[in-house]
Design a protein around this motif. Structure first.
Motif, short mmCIF file in Angstrom:
data_model
loop_
_atom_site.label_atom_id
_atom_site.label_comp_id
_atom_site.label_asym_id
_atom_site.label_seq_id
_atom_site.Cartn_x
_atom_site.Cartn_y
_atom_site.Cartn_z
N MET A 1 19.84 56.58 -69.96
CA MET A 1 20.37 56.80 -68.65
C MET A 1 21.98 56.64 -68.63
N PHE A 2 22.93 57.58 -68.48
CA PHE A 2 24.33 57.05 -68.41
C PHE A 2 24.61 56.34 -67.03
N THR A 3 25.47 55.18 -66.93
CA THR A 3 25.47 54.42 -65.93
C THR A 3 27.07 54.21 -65.96
N GLY A 4 27.89 54.96 -66.61
CA GLY A 4 29.32 54.68 -66.29
C GLY A 4 29.90 55.66 -65.40
N SER A 5 31.11 55.79 -65.25
CA SER A 5 31.87 56.55 -64.39
C SER A 5 32.19 57.63 -65.00
N PHE A 6 32.65 59.05 -64.29
CA PHE A 6 32.98 60.14 -64.73
C PHE A 6 34.19 60.12 -65.79
N VAL A 7 34.91 59.04 -65.32
CA VAL A 7 36.12 59.04 -66.27
C VAL A 7 35.91 58.53 -67.38
N HIS A 8 34.89 57.78 -67.66
CA HIS A 8 34.46 57.23 -69.08
C HIS A 8 33.57 58.52 -69.76
N LEU A 9 32.71 58.95 -69.08
CA LEU A 9 32.31 60.22 -69.89
C LEU A 9 33.24 61.33 -70.21
N ALA A 10 34.24 61.71 -69.27
CA ALA A 10 35.20 62.56 -69.81
C ALA A 10 36.15 62.13 -70.95
N LEU A 45 45.88 55.75 -74.89
CA LEU A 45 46.85 55.21 -73.85
C LEU A 45 46.40 55.26 -72.37
N LEU A 46 46.28 56.82 -72.07
CA LEU A 46 46.15 56.94 -70.63
C LEU A 46 44.68 56.76 -70.31
N PHE A 47 43.78 56.69 -71.05
CA PHE A 47 42.41 56.45 -70.93
C PHE A 47 42.31 54.82 -70.53
N ALA A 48 42.85 54.03 -71.19
CA ALA A 48 43.18 52.68 -71.14
C ALA A 48 43.85 52.28 -69.77
N LEU A 49 44.81 52.94 -69.42
CA LEU A 49 45.49 52.90 -68.01
C LEU A 49 44.58 53.17 -66.82
N LEU A 50 44.00 54.50 -67.05
CA LEU A 50 43.16 54.94 -65.91
C LEU A 50 42.00 53.99 -65.53
N THR A 51 41.39 53.50 -66.77
CA THR A 51 40.05 52.74 -66.51
C THR A 51 40.30 51.22 -66.50
N SER A 52 41.43 50.73 -66.47
CA SER A 52 41.79 49.32 -66.29
C SER A 52 42.18 48.79 -64.93
N THR A 53 41.91 47.83 -64.53
CA THR A 53 42.20 47.34 -63.21
C THR A 53 43.85 46.61 -63.56
N ASP A 54 44.09 46.10 -64.64
CA ASP A 54 45.28 45.47 -64.88
C ASP A 54 46.22 46.44 -65.93
N ALA A 55 46.95 47.01 -65.50
CA ALA A 55 47.74 48.14 -66.31
C ALA A 55 48.55 47.51 -67.46
N TRP A 56 49.17 46.38 -66.96
CA TRP A 56 49.79 45.67 -68.13
C TRP A 56 49.21 45.18 -69.35
N ARG A 57 48.08 44.64 -69.02
CA ARG A 57 46.97 44.23 -70.01
C ARG A 57 46.51 45.41 -70.81
N ALA A 58 46.07 46.49 -70.00
CA ALA A 58 45.72 47.58 -70.86
C ALA A 58 46.87 48.16 -71.87
N LEU A 59 47.97 47.98 -71.18
CA LEU A 59 49.11 48.68 -72.11
C LEU A 59 49.28 47.83 -73.34
N GLY A 60 49.43 46.41 -73.04
CA GLY A 60 49.63 45.57 -74.24
C GLY A 60 48.46 45.66 -75.27
N ILE A 61 47.17 45.84 -74.93
CA ILE A 61 46.14 46.00 -75.83
C ILE A 61 46.14 47.24 -76.52
N SER A 62 46.59 48.43 -75.69
CA SER A 62 46.65 49.67 -76.51
C SER A 62 47.68 49.64 -77.39
#
Length: 73
Positions: A1-10, A45-62
């Motif tokens: 069963m999928f328990t994630g969000s629609f954004v993760h699935l898409a 990059l967009l996926f990381a930014l949309l799904t992260s609570t800390d945009a700067w960290r997501a940008l750095g990791i990406s």
């Protein structure tokens, strides 16, 4: 069963579709178009930014992940 969000699935569906297109292109012509590589990069990059609570960290990791990919290439 999928328990994630629609954004993760898409995001997973889009990423999988882009990878399948890349595989088909590679098998047919032994080339992966630069436009497809750019689309995968931007989508990731967009996926990381949309799904992260800390945009700067997501940008750095990406960007670090992109740097590793380019380094291996």
């Amino acid at each position: 069963m999928f328990t994630g969000s629609f954004v993760h699935l898409a995001g997973g569906a889009v990423f999988t579709m882009l990878l399948v297109i890349g595989c088909i292109s590679d098998l047919r012509s032994r080339k992966i178009p630069n436009e497809l590589v750019l689309a995968i990069l931007v989508t990731g990059l967009l996926f990381a930014l949309l799904t992260s609570t800390d945009a700067w960290r997501a940008l750095g990791i990406s960007l670090a992940g992109g740097g590793v990919g380019f380094g291996i290439w």
